[in-house]
Design an enzyme around this catalytic site. Sequence first.
Site, PDB file in Angstrom:
ATOM      1  CE  LYS A   1       5.020 -13.574  -1.738  1.00  0.00           C
ATOM      2  NZ  LYS A   1       5.869 -12.666  -2.418  1.00  0.00           N
TER       3      LYS A   1
ATOM      4  CB  ALA B   1       4.848  -5.937  -2.627  1.00  0.00           C
TER       5      ALA B   1
END
Length: 259
Positions: free
Chosen positions: A101, A188
């Site tokens: 990631k 997020a």
Amino acid sequence: MDTEDLWTVAGRSFRSRLIVGTGKYKDLPETAAAIEASGAEIVTVAVRRVNIADSGQPMLQDYVDPKKYTYLPNTAGCHTARDAVRTLRLAREAGGWNLVKLEVLGPPPHLYPDMPATLEAAEALIKDGFEVMVYCADDPLAAKRLEDMGCVAIMPLGAPIGSGLGIQNPAMLSMMIEQAKVPLLVDAGVGTASDAAIGMELGCTAVLMNSAIAHATHPVLMARAMKAAVEGGRLAYLAGRMPRRMGADPSSPLTGLIR
């Protein structure tokens, strides 16, 4: 959930559509318990913050078995393309991880994705043979460019990282979902279970979170809630919601009324 409702990234298939982080918990036993309760199959590992190499100290691998979970090394804490690339190269040397990631953040207090640096790092990593899942702004143009470069998953923020504000721009996420040909995960900003469900109802492939579970009063209980929310949101998306309308619509037929 239908055991055949799988999703695939870089040739790897998974049943759970919840990805969770391994940081910010009070200790490693709590980390392990929360991850187990979440049902996640992929866990993110902040290479710069989590011990994965010093056997003289408590190691994440002793509590979260890398044979059971797919480790997803990330570049949390990196603010330049150079640092991000170097961090993931070190991770590959340490654990052999190739699926990664990428995130490159701008400065505090916003920590918004630095898209020029993200694009630079993604290009270098892909050339180096990495399979890059990329954290990015909720920007369809940038997302399309990242996908065309060869990123294996697009991961736009729902809200600023660690904010817990929930999904702030569902319309833009919907546009990105419609154009994506690779998995699109909301990443997020999730704060509670309803936020995760909304992301899945929009059609996101999966949801990634860390703070929402780790900073909850009872992390293990919140992990269970997130698991249920992701599954419920996915089922709702597959079922297809009823149309919205401005007026009322009686639930019983108006014909055959007793006069």
